[in-house]
Design an enzyme around this catalytic site. Structure first.
Site, short mmCIF file in Angstrom:
data_model
loop_
_atom_site.label_atom_id
_atom_site.label_comp_id
_atom_site.label_asym_id
_atom_site.label_seq_id
_atom_site.Cartn_x
_atom_site.Cartn_y
_atom_site.Cartn_z
N ASP A 267 0.82 -1.21 0.00
CA ASP A 267 0.00 0.00 0.00
C ASP A 267 0.86 1.26 0.00
O ASP A 267 1.81 1.39 0.78
CB ASP A 267 -0.90 -0.01 1.24
CG ASP A 267 -1.79 1.21 1.32
OD1 ASP A 267 -2.67 1.36 0.46
OD2 ASP A 267 -1.59 2.03 2.24
N GLU A 304 1.66 -0.10 -4.83
CA GLU A 304 0.79 1.02 -5.15
C GLU A 304 1.63 2.28 -4.99
O GLU A 304 2.15 2.55 -3.90
CB GLU A 304 -0.42 1.10 -4.22
CG GLU A 304 -1.32 2.27 -4.56
CD GLU A 304 -2.15 2.80 -3.40
OE1 GLU A 304 -3.03 3.64 -3.64
OE2 GLU A 304 -1.92 2.38 -2.25
#
Length: 598
Positions: A267, A304
């Site tokens: 993330d 990401e």
């Protein structure tokens, strides 16, 4: 730089080392285990890796033991920073869990490479009515039949409350009990492998949630006062950060070894603030490669990142980080604008087919170009000789892009079948690795909204206010934004599976199945490099076509029919019956697409 892992992740199943804890801030530590107290002693230091560690003797080692730590005489026990189970919530005692006790049945599983694959992103709490790992396992045959290769689970680590997107986790080694806990997770991965599906776990290493985070009581896990969008930054390069990095790397090893997942989605890696010469992402890549060699199957790390920096993908021997993939938000933005017409906020630079064409050719739109949303230049070009297009993971919808809309409305709540079909064709036939959002494949009418269940009212209020402030540049009307704390916001976001068999829902589902089958049977769609993509378009007539080897994809974004010459001789796929191939001329109806071959 070579590392051998895991370290503390491999705590013995039996013996006192199971309870060892890093607490450099403490003057005294007492272990509370099985209702008894055990004074802990500082570990004998043979090097800096032992500094701050405490160990106990005589504590129980058999069965399920509830335990916690009393620091400096405080009578409130704290959960283990490396807890594997929190059956009574994140504020309660930890419970021992032996990951080696599970009898795996997946010895025949050989894993899956990212290239040529399709990813399916799902949130356990809203994927099924029950919201559990066991219930999700009941849909594995459906997912295999859809033609996906990887299931990407939103974060499952323990958080305070009953339901949450997962990004408020505070105990990274524990699987949220409401989903079924750690053994249910092992069973799910085992069942996925039996169905021919890999599992990618979304993990969050850039911040911790606002409730139940006791790590700062034990040591300098965070940089107090140095934050990102979601809270204090994790201490990756300050005093004590050797142990913090070790904690994170051991967690990464846990997922890949103890739970046998096939990859991790990392993330918001742009929020991993690390000024060391060797960035922690490089350590991630090295560790995953090491474990991949040990287990004899491919393991995939996908970042990401909103940096548009291909260094994430370059090999470590040329100063890259050696990850297998990264998200490309530019693809999403270009597709979204061209099927919806929305140009507010960060969509403003993508208001043309030219933007979509550039993304299809180059991977990034912002590759050093000026970003009007950021008010600065952004990104850098990809070295086509060093990166395959499959390393970019793309989508037309995902949990962020839908959930971070004011009302969490999916494309299928406002667009007709034709526009949804165009988005599907672009995503599943383009040069990149496609990712689908759960329910996208049948045009789910249910929204995907931002929801929380913070037990503390003040946290719920702060979350709702902070969310509106974060996205104020997107022009949200606060009056229409659902309250994240309202249980109905969560319930509305659950998929309605019955509609998948109805009308245009069923029609769209069949298109998705046809597209995934076409990807599997057409190597030119998945194996060729960046330099093999040729794109043409007409901004006024609103059509775009691109070629990959002997295959062409033709798309009509207009409300008028379009005729395109040089379209090949074989029609491989059409989004509706109005598409015709006559000689080498393709006739496309409004909002339609075709895949043809020479």
């Amino acid at each position: 730089m070579t590392h051998t892992y895991p370290r503390e992740a491999a705590k013995p199943v039996l013996g006192p080392a199971r309870y060892d804890v890093w607490a450099p801030n403490a003057e005294s530590v007492t272990l509370l285990a099985g209702g008894e107290r055990y004074a802990m002693q500082r570990r004998a230091e043979t090097g800096p890796e032992d500094a701050g560690w405490w160990t106990a003797a005589g504590a129980p080692t058999d069965g399920n033991v509830d335990y916690g730590y009393l620091l400096d005489g405080d009578e409130t026990p704290l959960p283990d920073p490396r807890t594997r189970r929190q059956p009574d919530g994140v504020h309660a005692l930890s419970r021992t869990f032996d990951p080696s006790a599970y009898s795996w049945q997946d010895d025949a599983w050989q894993g899956r490479e990212l290239q040529g694959a399709v990813i399916y992103e799902l949130h356990l709490g809203t994927f099924t009515p029950e919201g559990t790992l066991e219930a999700a396992a009941g849909k594995l045959d459906y997912l295999a039949g859809l033609g996906v290769d990887f299931i990407e689970l939103l974060p499952v680590n323990a958080f305070n409350g009953t339901h949450n997107w997962g990004y408020d986790g505070v105990q990274w080694f524990a699987v949220h009990e409401a989903y079924g806990g750690p053994e249910a997770y092992q069973r799910f991965v085992d069942a996925a492998h039996a169905a021919g599906l890999g599992v990618i776990q979304d993990v969050v290493y850039n911040h911790l949630g606002p409730s139940g985070n006791y790590l700062p009581r034990f040591g300098p896990y965070l940089k107090q006062g140095e934050g990102n969008t979601w809270g204090d930054s994790v201490n990756l390069d300050g005093p004590g950060s050797d142990h913090v990095r070790r904690y994170i790397l051991d967690n990464l090893a846990m997922w890949l070894r103890d739970y046998r997942v096939d990859g991790l989605r990392l993330d918001a890696v742009h929020a991993l603030k690390d000024e060391r010469a060797v960035h922690i992402l490089e350590d991630f890549g090295a560790l995953a490669d090491q474990i991949s060699a040990e287990v004899g199957r491919p393991l995939t790390l996908i970042a990401e990142s909103d940096l548009n920096n291909p260094r994430l993908l370059y090999p470590r021997d040329v100063n890259g980080y050696g990850l297998e993939g990264q998200w490309s938000d530019d693809f999403h933005h270009a597709v979204h604008v061209n099927v919806t017409g929305e140009t507010t906020g960060y969509y403003s630079d993508f208001d043309s087919l030219a933007a979509l064409a550039k993304v299809l050719r180059d991977g990034f739109f912002h590759d050093g170009s000026y970003s009007s949303f950021r008010e600065r230049h952004h990104g850098r070009p990809i070295n086509f000789s060093a990166v395959h297009p499959a390393a970019l993971v793309v989508c037309s919808q995902n949990h962020d892009q839908i959930g971070n809309r004011a009302t969490g409305d999916r494309l299928s709540q406002t667009l007709p079948y034709g526009s949804l079909a165009l988005a599907a064709v672009l995503t599943l036939t383009g040069p990149f690795t496609p990712m689908l959002l759960m329910g996208e494949e049948y045009g789910a009418s249910t929204p995907w909204q931002f929801f929380t269940s913070h037990p503390e009212p003040e946290l719920g209020k702060a979350t709702a206010e902070g969310r509106i402030k974060e996205f104020e540049r997107m022009g949200w009307d606060p009056a229409v934004v659902p309250d994240p704390q309202d249980p109905e916001t969560f319930r509305r976001s659950k998929l309605d599976w019955a509609e998948a068999a109805e009308g245009d829902h069923a029609r769209l589902l069949e298109l998705y199945r046809s597209l995934t089958a076409l990807r599997r049977s057409t190597p030119d769609l998945t194996k060729l490099g960046f330099e093999d993509t040729q794109v043409a378009f007409d901004e006024d007539a609103r059509w775009l076509r691109f070629r990959r080897g002997g295959v062409q994809v033709l798309l009509n974004f207009s409300e008028q029919p379009v005729s395109l010459d040089g379209a090949g001789t074989a029609l491989l796929l059409a989004t509706d019956d109005a598409v015709r191939l006559e000689g080498e001329r393709a006739e496309l109806g409004p909002l339609s697409a075709a895949v043809v071959s020479d």
